[in-house]
Write a protein that holds these residues in place. Structure first.
Motif, short mmCIF file in Angstrom:
data_model
loop_
_atom_site.label_atom_id
_atom_site.label_comp_id
_atom_site.label_asym_id
_atom_site.label_seq_id
_atom_site.Cartn_x
_atom_site.Cartn_y
_atom_site.Cartn_z
N LEU A 105 -16.90 4.07 -18.66
CA LEU A 105 -17.03 4.70 -17.35
C LEU A 105 -17.60 6.10 -17.48
N ASN A 106 -18.54 6.42 -16.62
CA ASN A 106 -19.10 7.77 -16.55
C ASN A 106 -18.89 8.40 -15.18
N THR A 107 -18.21 7.68 -14.31
CA THR A 107 -17.91 8.22 -12.98
C THR A 107 -16.45 8.64 -12.93
N LYS A 108 -16.00 9.07 -11.76
CA LYS A 108 -14.67 9.64 -11.65
C LYS A 108 -13.70 8.66 -11.02
N GLY A 109 -13.60 8.68 -9.66
CA GLY A 109 -12.60 7.83 -9.04
C GLY A 109 -12.98 6.36 -9.15
N PHE A 110 -12.21 5.58 -9.90
CA PHE A 110 -12.51 4.17 -10.03
C PHE A 110 -11.31 3.30 -9.67
N ARG A 111 -10.20 3.93 -9.27
CA ARG A 111 -9.02 3.16 -8.93
C ARG A 111 -9.21 2.58 -7.53
N GLY A 112 -9.23 1.29 -7.41
CA GLY A 112 -9.56 0.64 -6.16
C GLY A 112 -8.56 0.87 -5.05
N GLU A 113 -7.30 1.21 -5.39
CA GLU A 113 -6.29 1.35 -4.35
C GLU A 113 -6.15 2.77 -3.82
N ALA A 114 -7.02 3.70 -4.22
CA ALA A 114 -6.86 5.09 -3.82
C ALA A 114 -7.00 5.25 -2.31
N LEU A 115 -8.13 4.86 -1.73
CA LEU A 115 -8.33 5.02 -0.30
C LEU A 115 -7.38 4.13 0.49
N ALA A 116 -7.06 2.96 -0.03
CA ALA A 116 -6.10 2.10 0.65
C ALA A 116 -4.73 2.76 0.72
N SER A 117 -4.35 3.41 -0.35
CA SER A 117 -3.05 4.09 -0.37
C SER A 117 -3.04 5.28 0.58
N ASN A 161 0.83 -1.21 0.00
CA ASN A 161 0.00 0.00 0.00
C ASN A 161 0.86 1.26 0.00
N GLN A 162 1.97 1.23 0.72
CA GLN A 162 2.86 2.39 0.73
C GLN A 162 3.50 2.62 -0.63
N ILE A 163 3.84 1.52 -1.33
CA ILE A 163 4.40 1.65 -2.67
C ILE A 163 3.35 2.18 -3.63
N ALA A 164 2.12 1.67 -3.52
CA ALA A 164 1.03 2.17 -4.38
C ALA A 164 0.75 3.63 -4.10
N ALA A 165 0.95 4.04 -2.84
CA ALA A 165 0.69 5.44 -2.50
C ALA A 165 1.63 6.37 -3.24
N GLY A 166 2.83 5.89 -3.57
CA GLY A 166 3.75 6.73 -4.33
C GLY A 166 3.24 7.04 -5.71
N GLU A 167 2.40 6.16 -6.26
CA GLU A 167 1.82 6.42 -7.58
C GLU A 167 0.55 7.24 -7.49
N VAL A 168 -0.30 6.92 -6.52
CA VAL A 168 -1.60 7.58 -6.42
C VAL A 168 -1.49 8.91 -5.68
N VAL A 169 -0.76 8.95 -4.56
CA VAL A 169 -0.67 10.13 -3.72
C VAL A 169 0.73 10.73 -3.87
N GLN A 170 0.86 11.70 -4.71
CA GLN A 170 2.15 12.35 -4.92
C GLN A 170 2.32 13.55 -3.99
N ARG A 171 1.23 14.21 -3.65
CA ARG A 171 1.25 15.41 -2.81
C ARG A 171 -0.15 15.58 -2.21
N PRO A 172 -0.37 16.53 -1.29
CA PRO A 172 -1.70 16.72 -0.71
C PRO A 172 -2.80 16.94 -1.75
N ALA A 173 -2.46 17.59 -2.86
CA ALA A 173 -3.48 17.82 -3.89
C ALA A 173 -4.03 16.52 -4.45
N SER A 174 -3.23 15.45 -4.47
CA SER A 174 -3.72 14.16 -4.96
C SER A 174 -4.83 13.62 -4.06
N VAL A 175 -4.68 13.80 -2.74
CA VAL A 175 -5.72 13.37 -1.80
C VAL A 175 -6.98 14.20 -2.00
N VAL A 176 -6.80 15.51 -2.18
CA VAL A 176 -7.95 16.39 -2.40
C VAL A 176 -8.72 15.95 -3.64
N LYS A 177 -8.03 15.63 -4.70
CA LYS A 177 -8.67 15.22 -5.95
C LYS A 177 -9.49 13.94 -5.74
#
Length: 623
Positions: free
Chosen positions: A91-103, A14-30
């Motif tokens: 897809l017609n929705t936005k966040g669909f990456r399953g590892e976002a909240l886990a990261s 999960n920490q490694i995946a976070a490097g791809e999904v969460v690069q900075r605070p703005a990534s969490v906001v998005k």
């Protein structure tokens, strides 16, 4: 030999995946804002502290989650958006990456509160570094609240790579703008360190754009609308006269998702061909609707880049639509052979007949009669009527009685003195000009050639002027001895919220260069004084160039700030290539360059001059 391949623990993965999904605070906001939109929320509130490093909280009034969903949403590859691989292409929705909240849960302290409409109680979950600390029921309003605290608390190396609070705040502001502009029917509120930055009620698209960027945004928008079988286009583009140096107000939305596309941007620029100044960037807010199966939005981790099936058709339609809108609203020249309804005769006038105008003249008027020249025009009864009661004047010869040229008159004329001013064709006398001709020459309005003892020096006029201005501005800011010229009428300049943040931080340095700020508001500044070498028409250009150069953030140290400002202003104000200079200007520029502390290079480390010795020239002729 023992095996060297092993499975990673879940918390490490999960920490490694976070490097791809969460690069900075703005990534969490998005991610959190897009999840709130997908939850059909009508009001979304974003709260951040210390540019998101201490707290990022998103509160919505959406449909919420059940107890099971609340726990599963933090598991890897858990999603409500897709069931099959083919679903990725519809897809017609936005966040669909399953590892976002886990990261996010793997690298921060997360507190989630959620409740569905029919339930009496909601669920509260606290997670720290992928470890569930507590899960319990709670009395909550409908919707979901995500609070992400102490981002990257367990990965200090990643936290050290974060920029200053100003830079991270600007990235968060960008993400907020993108989501808020994509969904004008949803109300948004934004709070930073306890201060309300935005409060955007649900509104129309135009009202949302004006509310986000404030100022005079409304008067510079030109609507664009087009319906085709391939796609539909809706939105606004900016008028050419409001174009800026920076590209901050350029937005593409495809199916309500913000994207970046250099190809579509080129189509917009092609539509503005011939009506924009060189280097200017127009504003545009364009919303494209295309079938979901004709695009691929999973080619980039942040989902800001997508792939179209038929890019060439989209390019042509977009370019033609914008060009048509600019011509339709008289922004760009256009050939239009349609009848203009404004030139039609009003319907109420269809039965009226025109009246022939009457002209009254004095038929007894004779310009050769002695009493005619002194008759006065009456003007009341007609265009050619004269007053009958005007007194008769003497004959025209009487006007010249007594003006015979006798000796007394001539002597009187000679004794009269007249105030006169000598007019010369140059500011300098002929001797100075003749001497200057041999000291400097301009070649192709780009280089200045000046003789020296060993040969000649060739100076790049633009780079040389940049060096001269750079050292002047840097000296003024360091010694705080800048001179200002007062404006007759203060200038009122409007900027976006992010740009105003930058101006507030740079205000002291700008004052040291010679700017005088009479007033600083939330969306505009009033300038009553400028540096002596900045004209009134150049003020907006200088500030726009400065804000464009500081897109990546303001340096921390004061010297670096002054250096950046001096470089930016020197680049804006330096004489450009292609400008003809007088002999005196050429000499002053050369003398000013060699009076600098470092005349060899420009502020951007480019050579300012080269020298050629007489021996080198002789060798050329000896061949």
């Amino acid at each position: 030999m023992s095996s060297i391949i092993q499975l990673l623990p879940d918390h490490v993965a999960n920490q490694i995946a976070a490097g791809e999904v969460v690069q900075r605070p703005a990534s969490v906001v998005k991610e959190l804002l897009e999840n709130a939109v997908d939850a059909n929320a009508t009001d979304i509130k974003l709260i951040i502290k210390d540019a998101g490093k201490a707290l990022i909280q998103v509160i919505d009034n959406g449909k919420g989650m059940s107890v099971t969903d609340a726990r599963l949403c933090f598991e890897r590859h858990a999603t409500s958006k897709i069931r099959l691989a083919e679903d990725l292409f519809s897809l017609n929705t936005k966040g669909f990456r399953g590892e976002a909240l886990a990261s996010i849960a793997a690298i921060a302290h997360v507190e989630m509160k959620t409740k569905q409409e029919p339930d009496e109680l909601g669920t509260q979950i606290i997670i720290e570094g992928s470890k569930v600390i507590s899960q319990e029921v709670a009395v909550l309003p409908r919707g979901t609240s995500f609070a992400v605290k102490n981002l990257f608390f367990n990965i200090p190396a990643r936290r050290n790579f974060l920029k200053s609070d100003t830079v991270e705040y600007r990235h968060i502001m960008d993400e907020f703008h993108r989501v808020a502009l994509a969904h004008p029917t949803i109300g948004f509120a934004f709070y930073h360190n306890g201060s309300e930055m935005f409060n955007l009620p649900a509104s129309s698209l135009r009202q949302r754009i004006v509310a986000v960027f404030a100022g005079k945004t409304n008067e510079k928008l030109v609507p664009v609308q087009e319906e085709t079988d391939i796609m539909s286009i809706q939105g606004f583009v900016g008028k050419p006269e409001f174009a800026k140096k920076s590209r901050g107000e350029q937005f593409f939305f495809v199916n309500d998702r913000f994207i970046k596309s250099g190809y579509l941007h080129h189509a917009v620029m092609a539509a503005y061909d011939g009506v924009l100044k060189e280097g200017a960037q127009p504003s545009y807010f364009l919303y494209l609707k295309v079938p979901a199966n004709t695009i691929d939005i999973n080619i980039h981790p942040t989902k800001t880049e997508i792939k179209f099936d038929d890019e060439h058709a989209l390019y042509a339609i977009l370019r033609a639509s914008i060009k048509h809108s600019l011509g339709q609203f008289n922004v760009a020249p256009v050939l239009d052979f349609d009848r203009d309804a404004n030139l039609d005769t009003p319907y109420s006038y269809k039965d009226l007949k025109g009246e022939t105008p009457t002209i009254q003249i004095d038929r007894s008027f004779n310009p050769f009669r002695e009493d005619s020249p002194n008759k006065h025009y009456a003007g009341g009864s007609g265009a050619g009527s004269y007053s009958k009661n005007a007194p008769a004047a003497a004959s025209w010869e009487s006007l010249y009685v007594g003006l015979e040229s006798d000796g007394a008159t001539e002597n009187a004329l000679h004794e009269m003195s007249f105030e006169s001013e000598a007019v010369t064709g140059s500011l300098f006398n002929d001797q100075e000009v003749e001497q200057s001709v041999h000291n400097a020459y301009q070649i192709h309005k780009k280089y200045i050639v000046s003789p020296i003892k060993s040969g000649m020096v060739i100076v790049d006029q633009q780079r040389a002027h940049q060096r001269v201005l750079y050292e002047q501005f840097l000296t003024n800011m360091t010694l705080q001895q800048a001179s200002s010229q007062q404006l007759l009428f203060p200038l009122e300049l409007y900027f976006s919220a992010i740009e105003m943040e930058l101006i507030q931080e740079l205000k002291l340095s700008l004052i040291n260069t010679g700017f005088v700020f009479e007033q600083t508001a939330a969306d505009h500044v009033v300038i009553s004084g400028t540096p002596v070498n900045v004209t009134e028409s150049e003020v907006s250009l200088v500030l726009e160039q400065l804000l464009s150069d500081l897109q990546d953030g303001i340096p921390e140290s004061s010297f670096s700030q002054n250096d950046t400002i001096a470089k930016s202003m020197a680049k804006s104000l330096a004489v450009k290539t292609g400008t003809a200079l007088t002999i005196k200007e050429q000499e002053n520029l050369v003398n000013g360059l060699f009076a600098c502390k470092d005349p060899n290079v420009s502020p951007f480390q480019k050579p300012t001059f080269i020298t050629m010795r007489v021996e080198d020239i002789d060798k050329k002729f000896a061949l």
